[in-house]
Write an enzyme that holds these catalytic residues in place. Sequence first.
Site, PDB file in Angstrom:
ATOM      1  N   ILE A   1      22.343   2.972   3.003  1.00 44.48           N
ATOM      2  CA  ILE A   1      23.661   3.206   3.599  1.00 44.48           C
ATOM      3  C   ILE A   1      24.748   2.333   2.981  1.00 44.48           C
ATOM      4  O   ILE A   1      25.932   2.617   3.145  1.00 44.48           O
ATOM      5  CB  ILE A   1      23.628   2.986   5.126  1.00 44.48           C
TER       6      ILE A   1
ATOM      7  N   ARG B   1      15.783   1.672   0.922  1.00 47.71           N
ATOM      8  CA  ARG B   1      15.715   0.410   0.194  1.00 47.71           C
ATOM      9  C   ARG B   1      15.235  -0.707   1.126  1.00 47.71           C
ATOM     10  O   ARG B   1      15.728  -1.832   1.087  1.00 47.71           O
ATOM     11  CB  ARG B   1      17.050   0.063  -0.475  1.00 47.71           C
TER      12      ARG B   1
ATOM     13  N   CYS C   1       0.794  -1.231   0.000  1.00 50.56           N
ATOM     14  CA  CYS C   1       0.000   0.000   0.000  1.00 50.56           C
ATOM     15  C   CYS C   1       0.830   1.288   0.000  1.00 50.56           C
ATOM     16  O   CYS C   1       0.423   2.270  -0.633  1.00 50.56           O
ATOM     17  CB  CYS C   1      -1.009  -0.006   1.142  1.00 50.56           C
TER      18      CYS C   1
END
Length: 302
Positions: A205, A181, A146
């Site tokens: 990172i 990510r 969502c």
Amino acid sequence: MSTTSSCRTILASTIAEPYFNELKKNVSSMAKIPKLVGFLANEDPSAKMYAEWTQKSAAEAGFQFELKNVNKDDLEEEIMKANVDDSINGIMIYWPVFGNKQDQYLQMTVAKEKDVEGLSHIYIQNMYHNIRFLDEEKTQKSILPCTPLAIVKILEYLGIYNKILAYGNHLYGKTITIINRSEVVGRPLAALLANDGAIVYSVDITGIQKFTRGAGIKLRKHEVQDIKEKLEDVVPLSDVVITGVPSESYKFPIEILRDGTVCINFSSSKNFDVAVKDKAAIYIPSIGKVTQAMLLRNLLRL
């Protein structure tokens, strides 16, 4: 000389309004009101806030909602009970629970027929492989996570998606940088946008990955490359910059934005400071209301 900012700030509530109107209309015509159950098994303030938003949004749209506070060690058993409870139409979990790979396992324990978050294996597999329907007749769309879906809808609202192009290629020619990510939002979002034709730089990172469908977007699904470029190399190339860093101390370096960038923040923390309005053409400071609309929309589509 005028000092008026040329940046337009757009609130998530404005974008979400037509979706909530549609949800209310659909629910009001149903004989049985769908019920969503949310499981909260942590003390994370952001998770608690998200649970409160879900409760308010469900009530606003006319859905039934029940929040269950459970011990994390009991969560799997509670999910299994909810999977077979015919009074429950949708299940969601407020993450993180354990904060490790056990959370990914818990995602897979939710029955796909009740998975409003779109995190079940079949939905995730379809998303990464650019398979958009669950059936060969293409009558039932695969459920998408969502929050990534909310960002897609925001980009559609802003006209970033070019609907003159063929379906599935609407982002061809666009470059997007995502600062996050995670497996729940950042990576799925990069895959979705790349599958729609964009060049996507996914930043965390550990470095930067490039998601694309190749030259001329001729590949059926995206591919991923580790690249050596740095943030200051990819951001000036980007039409859109999307941030999702869960830290109050993190601030995106505004000085590397090109003029006229679209900037979107999906973190509960403010990743852009007010100076973003000096460089951005459009700024979306948060997306929560649109995410809630997509969550409830998924519930109706199960």
